[in-house]
Design a protein around this motif. Structure first.
Motif, PDB file in Angstrom:
ATOM      1  N   ILE A  94       0.808  -1.226   0.000  1.00 59.81           N
ATOM      2  CA  ILE A  94       0.000   0.000   0.000  1.00 59.81           C
ATOM      3  C   ILE A  94       0.839   1.274   0.000  1.00 59.81           C
ATOM      4  CG2 ILE A  94      -1.895  -1.160   1.208  1.00 59.81           C
ATOM      5  CD1 ILE A  94      -0.981   0.245   3.770  1.00 59.81           C
ATOM      6  N   SER A  95       2.163   1.144   0.008  1.00 53.06           N
ATOM      7  CA  SER A  95       3.017   2.325   0.172  1.00 53.06           C
ATOM      8  C   SER A  95       2.910   3.314  -0.984  1.00 53.06           C
ATOM      9  CB  SER A  95       4.478   1.899   0.357  1.00 53.06           C
ATOM     10  OG  SER A  95       4.933   1.158  -0.763  1.00 53.06           O
ATOM     11  N   HIS A  96       2.480   2.849  -2.160  1.00 48.00           N
ATOM     12  CA  HIS A  96       2.356   3.763  -3.300  1.00 48.00           C
ATOM     13  C   HIS A  96       1.112   4.639  -3.198  1.00 48.00           C
ATOM     14  CE1 HIS A  96      -0.258   0.391  -4.344  1.00 48.00           C
ATOM     15  NE2 HIS A  96      -0.869   1.185  -5.206  1.00 48.00           N
ATOM     16  N   LEU A  97       0.133   4.209  -2.424  1.00 48.53           N
ATOM     17  CA  LEU A  97      -1.135   4.940  -2.371  1.00 48.53           C
ATOM     18  C   LEU A  97      -1.017   6.326  -1.729  1.00 48.53           C
ATOM     19  CD1 LEU A  97      -3.593   2.018  -1.529  1.00 48.53           C
ATOM     20  CD2 LEU A  97      -3.306   3.202  -3.704  1.00 48.53           C
ATOM     21  N   PRO A  98      -0.294   6.484  -0.614  1.00 48.73           N
ATOM     22  CA  PRO A  98      -0.159   7.842  -0.062  1.00 48.73           C
ATOM     23  C   PRO A  98       0.515   8.811  -1.032  1.00 48.73           C
ATOM     24  CG  PRO A  98       0.476   6.213   1.578  1.00 48.73           C
ATOM     25  CD  PRO A  98       0.302   5.480   0.294  1.00 48.73           C
TER      26      PRO A  98
END
Length: 230
Positions: A94-98
């Motif tokens: 999920i690190s790309h979402l922020p």
């Protein structure tokens, strides 16, 4: 100075104070509402990306990590490295979402600032081109700074294995409320077999997770199954 002063005042109104009297009919300029929508959308994406395929692969990822972290441990204690490995894997997903969210917000802010700038400088068309470039350069610098801060926060989360979030304990409590039933169902399935005694349920309803299949877990030791649930 008049243009800059008017620009600042308008931006404070639409970005901070949620006053839209200058753009009543232009919903795209109702900034606080639009940014709130972006935040809600980001939250939904975050939740969706963090979900496992509970119906078919419930706890499989956790079990695989635990098997690779085998060692001589006290019973009912989750190896710290196993927990950190699972945490890092989930954060990597999920690190790309922020960063995508930050990019979307800053692109929107840039558009809004340029629209307001052009509105207040319409009497000086010869200045609009240079002022627009200046705005884009400034926003780009602020965006890079924000990206660096978010990237640093994500890196810190990957090396931190504790939380102050009360929601974590709430979710954990829901899991633990089903622990006894989970142990009973999986142990019965492991002993009797799914096909021999079809009356034994092969799925389990866990609050917050829905109905999950557990028959694929019977080939693993009960100690591993229980640790994976915890």
């Amino acid at each position: 100075m008049g243009i800059i002063g008017s620009l600042k005042d308008s931006l404070r109104k639409i970005l901070v104070r949620a006053e839209f009297d200058e753009y009543l009919d232009d919903k795209n300029m109702h900034c606080t509402a639009r940014i709130a929508e972006m935040l809600d959308n980001f939250s939904r994406k975050l939740q969706k990306s963090a979900e496992n395929n509970f119906t078919e692969d419930f706890l499989l990822e956790e079990i695989k990590v635990l098997e690779e972290a085998k060692g001589i441990w006290l019973p009912n204690f989750l190896p710290r490295q196993a927990f950190r490995t699972m945490l890092q894997r989930k954060l990597d997903k999920i690190s790309h979402l922020p960063l995508e969210f930050m990019g979307e917000v800053w692109d929107y802010i840039e558009t809004v600032v340029i629209i307001v700038l052009k509105h207040h400088s319409k009497e000086y068309p010869q200045l609009q081109s240079s002022m627009t470039r200046a705005v884009k350069n400034l926003v780009e610098k602020m965006k890079e700074k924000a990206f660096d801060q978010v990237t640093e926060m994500i890196k810190m989360e990957k090396v931190t294995d504790y939380t102050c979030d009360e929601e974590y304990m709430e979710v954990w409590g829901k899991l633990m409320a089903s622990q006894n039933e989970f142990t009973w169902v999986t142990n019965d399935l492991a002993i009797t077999g799914v096909m021999k005694y079809p009356a034994v349920p092969s799925n389990l309803k866990i609050e917050g997770f829905g109905t999950v299949e557990v028959k694929h877990l019977i080939n693993y030791p009960s100690s591993i199954r229980d640790q994976a649930l915890i």
